[in-house]
Design a protein around this motif. Structure first.
Motif, PDB file in Angstrom:
ATOM      1  N   ILE A   1       0.953  -1.162   0.060  1.00 18.10           N
ATOM      2  CA  ILE A   1      -0.043   0.148   0.040  1.00 18.10           C
ATOM      3  C   ILE A   1       0.827   1.354  -0.023  1.00 18.10           C
ATOM      4  N   GLN A   2       1.912   1.315   0.833  1.00 18.51           N
ATOM      5  CA  GLN A   2       2.674   2.538   1.058  1.00 18.51           C
ATOM      6  C   GLN A   2       3.355   2.797  -0.462  1.00 18.51           C
ATOM      7  N   PHE A   3       3.908   1.796  -1.157  1.00 22.33           N
ATOM      8  CA  PHE A   3       4.402   2.116  -2.542  1.00 22.33           C
ATOM      9  C   PHE A   3       3.445   2.758  -3.627  1.00 22.33           C
ATOM     10  N   VAL A   4       2.301   2.592  -3.489  1.00 17.93           N
ATOM     11  CA  VAL A   4       0.960   3.043  -4.222  1.00 17.93           C
ATOM     12  C   VAL A   4       0.706   4.578  -3.846  1.00 17.93           C
ATOM     13  N   LEU A   5       1.008   4.782  -2.622  1.00 16.42           N
ATOM     14  CA  LEU A   5       0.554   5.976  -2.411  1.00 16.42           C
ATOM     15  C   LEU A   5       1.513   7.467  -2.689  1.00 16.42           C
ATOM     16  N   PRO A   6       1.015   8.600  -2.843  1.00 14.85           N
ATOM     17  CA  PRO A   6       1.791   9.559  -3.143  1.00 14.85           C
ATOM     18  C   PRO A   6       2.941   9.962  -2.333  1.00 14.85           C
TER      19      PRO A   6
ATOM     20  N   GLU B   1       4.238  12.265  -0.639  1.00 17.77           N
ATOM     21  CA  GLU B   1       4.125  12.794   0.510  1.00 17.77           C
ATOM     22  C   GLU B   1       3.201  12.260   1.513  1.00 17.77           C
ATOM     23  N   ALA B   2       2.760  11.042   0.996  1.00 21.74           N
ATOM     24  CA  ALA B   2       1.731  10.375   2.105  1.00 21.74           C
ATOM     25  C   ALA B   2       2.368   9.257   2.622  1.00 21.74           C
ATOM     26  N   ARG B   3       3.697   8.893   2.231  1.00 22.53           N
ATOM     27  CA  ARG B   3       4.389   7.654   2.477  1.00 22.53           C
ATOM     28  C   ARG B   3       4.857   7.517   3.842  1.00 22.53           C
ATOM     29  N   MET B   4       5.570   8.615   4.237  1.00 20.15           N
ATOM     30  CA  MET B   4       6.187   8.645   5.528  1.00 20.15           C
ATOM     31  C   MET B   4       5.174   8.691   6.576  1.00 20.15           C
TER      32      MET B   4
ATOM     33  N   PHE C   1       1.888   7.595   6.480  1.00 24.16           N
ATOM     34  CA  PHE C   1       1.395   6.124   6.523  1.00 24.16           C
ATOM     35  C   PHE C   1       2.289   5.190   7.339  1.00 24.16           C
ATOM     36  N   ARG C   2       3.457   5.183   6.959  1.00 23.13           N
ATOM     37  CA  ARG C   2       4.443   4.195   7.572  1.00 23.13           C
ATOM     38  C   ARG C   2       4.598   4.477   8.957  1.00 23.13           C
ATOM     39  N   HIS C   3       4.492   5.818   9.315  1.00 25.46           N
ATOM     40  CA  HIS C   3       4.632   6.209  11.038  1.00 25.46           C
ATOM     41  C   HIS C   3       3.196   5.686  11.424  1.00 25.46           C
ATOM     42  N   LEU C   4       2.267   5.730  11.006  1.00 32.03           N
ATOM     43  CA  LEU C   4       1.075   5.384  11.440  1.00 32.03           C
ATOM     44  C   LEU C   4       0.886   4.140  11.810  1.00 32.03           C
ATOM     45  N   VAL C   5       1.384   3.333  10.509  1.00 32.37           N
ATOM     46  CA  VAL C   5       1.459   1.625  10.789  1.00 32.37           C
ATOM     47  C   VAL C   5       2.488   1.178  11.841  1.00 32.37           C
ATOM     48  N   SER C   6       3.510   1.964  11.674  1.00 32.97           N
ATOM     49  CA  SER C   6       4.571   1.615  12.744  1.00 32.97           C
ATOM     50  C   SER C   6       4.113   1.974  14.397  1.00 32.97           C
ATOM     51  N   PHE C   7       3.263   2.825  14.583  1.00 35.44           N
ATOM     52  CA  PHE C   7       2.640   3.287  15.825  1.00 35.44           C
ATOM     53  C   PHE C   7       1.466   2.153  16.269  1.00 35.44           C
TER      54      PHE C   7
END
Length: 99
Positions: A57-62, A64-67, A69-75
């Protein structure tokens, strides 16, 4: 690292459990690695179930939204690990009552 830090925070006394306030970094590492080995299969399965789809999912996102998103999943991953593995083992303490 998680299990070693957990042993440090929980005051895992190690071999001489009568004094859990002593400074035993070797015992923290040994106990942490034993717990890691015990939970390895379950933890790796959960990681693959979360991070595999998350990376797709992350690599499909624009860009500016990747980091974020990654931080949210990591949380949420950290919260999951904390809730499933975060309880401190208090050992088997028996309270004997008179009467």
């Amino acid at each position: 690292v998680y299990y070693t830090v957990k042993e440090f925070v929980g005051g895992g006394g190690g071999v001489d459990d009568s004094s859990s306030t002593l400074f035993h970094p070797v015992d923290w590492v040994v106990n942490g690695l034993q717990k890691y080995r015990k939970n390895l299969k379950e933890d790796l399965t959960a990681m693959i179930k979360l991070w595999g789809p998350s990376d797709c999912i992350q690599f499909v996102l624009p860009m500016e939204a990747r980091m974020p998103f990654r931080h949210l999943v990591s949380f949420f991953w950290t919260a999951y690990v904390s809730f499933t593995r975060g309880s401190i083992d208090t050992g088997s303490t028996k309270v004997e009552t008179e009467g």
